[in-house]
Design an enzyme around this catalytic site. Structure first.
Site, PDB file in Angstrom:
ATOM      1  N   CYS A  91       7.702   6.493   4.544  1.00 50.84           N
ATOM      2  CA  CYS A  91       6.561   5.794   3.953  1.00 50.84           C
ATOM      3  C   CYS A  91       6.363   4.471   4.679  1.00 50.84           C
ATOM      4  O   CYS A  91       7.334   3.752   4.934  1.00 50.84           O
ATOM      5  CB  CYS A  91       6.831   5.552   2.465  1.00 50.84           C
ATOM      6  N   HIS A 133       2.258  12.893  -1.783  1.00 44.41           N
ATOM      7  CA  HIS A 133       2.868  11.580  -1.540  1.00 44.41           C
ATOM      8  C   HIS A 133       1.822  10.476  -1.719  1.00 44.41           C
ATOM      9  O   HIS A 133       2.067   9.481  -2.412  1.00 44.41           O
ATOM     10  CB  HIS A 133       3.452  11.566  -0.119  1.00 44.41           C
ATOM     11  N   GLU A 134       0.660  10.648  -1.090  1.00 45.10           N
ATOM     12  CA  GLU A 134      -0.374   9.612  -1.159  1.00 45.10           C
ATOM     13  C   GLU A 134      -0.981   9.521  -2.558  1.00 45.10           C
ATOM     14  O   GLU A 134      -1.294   8.423  -3.027  1.00 45.10           O
ATOM     15  CB  GLU A 134      -1.454   9.852  -0.106  1.00 45.10           C
ATOM     16  N   HIS A 137       0.994   7.271  -4.705  1.00 44.73           N
ATOM     17  CA  HIS A 137       0.714   5.839  -4.505  1.00 44.73           C
ATOM     18  C   HIS A 137      -0.411   5.361  -5.421  1.00 44.73           C
ATOM     19  O   HIS A 137      -0.382   4.223  -5.906  1.00 44.73           O
ATOM     20  CB  HIS A 137       0.314   5.559  -3.051  1.00 44.73           C
TER      21      HIS A 137
END
Length: 169
Positions: A91, A133-134, A137
């Site tokens: 990351c 993953h994004e 966020h």
């Protein structure tokens, strides 16, 4: 276009929940372009707006080898997920650290593109992992949150040390 500053842990701004984009306009398109420039400059494959202190639901991704397959996800929604997989994830907000994270093997999402047009996408493999993953966020979640408290502490210490060394350089 300009390269934006990527926030690093333990910056609490990474924990903010992003708000939906109300209108895709020239300002949002500029943010998207700056995010791509930042992601490429940092040699990443994905970047969420939260990582550059913009708390709107915007993600840019390019998992292609030639760095020529841009994917823009504005206000992404996860519609379906299936299977199990995991790779060692990294990351840009947690520099030089990697960890195995459990993810769905396939995902189906709905989002808006750079022009504000809605679309659906089915993804698998690296692209599916990157999307998950994004999207984490955007709700203030980091890959290290999937790890044990001890591993989280070690990662935090390593990143803080790395940032101190870079500040001295």
């Amino acid at each position: 276009m300009s390269v934006l500053q990527v926030l690093h842990i333990p910056d609490e701004r990474l924990r903010k929940v992003a708000k939906p984009v109300e209108e895709v306009n020239a300002e949002i398109q500029r943010i998207v372009d700056d995010m791509f420039e930042t992601m490429y400059a940092e040699e990443g494959i994905g970047l969420a707006a939260t990582q550059v202190d913009i708390h709107q639901r915007i993600i840019v991704i390019d998992v292609s080898e030639n760095r020529d397959e841009r994917l823009v996800l504005i206000n992404p929604e996860l519609l379906e997920k299936s299977g199990e997989t995991g790779i060692e994830e990294g990351c840009l907000s947690i520099p030089e650290q990697r960890a195995l994270v459990p993810r769905a093997e396939k995902v189906k999402i709905r989002a808006l593109d750079r022009d504000g047009k809605p679309f659906e996408l089915e993804a698998e493999g690296l692209l599916a992992i990157c999307i998950q993953h994004e999207m984490d966020h955007l709700v203030g979640k980091l890959f290290m949150d999937y790890l044990s408290p001890l591993k989280q502490q070690r990662i935090r210490q390593k990143v803080e040390k790395l940032d101190r060394l870079k500040a001295r350089a």
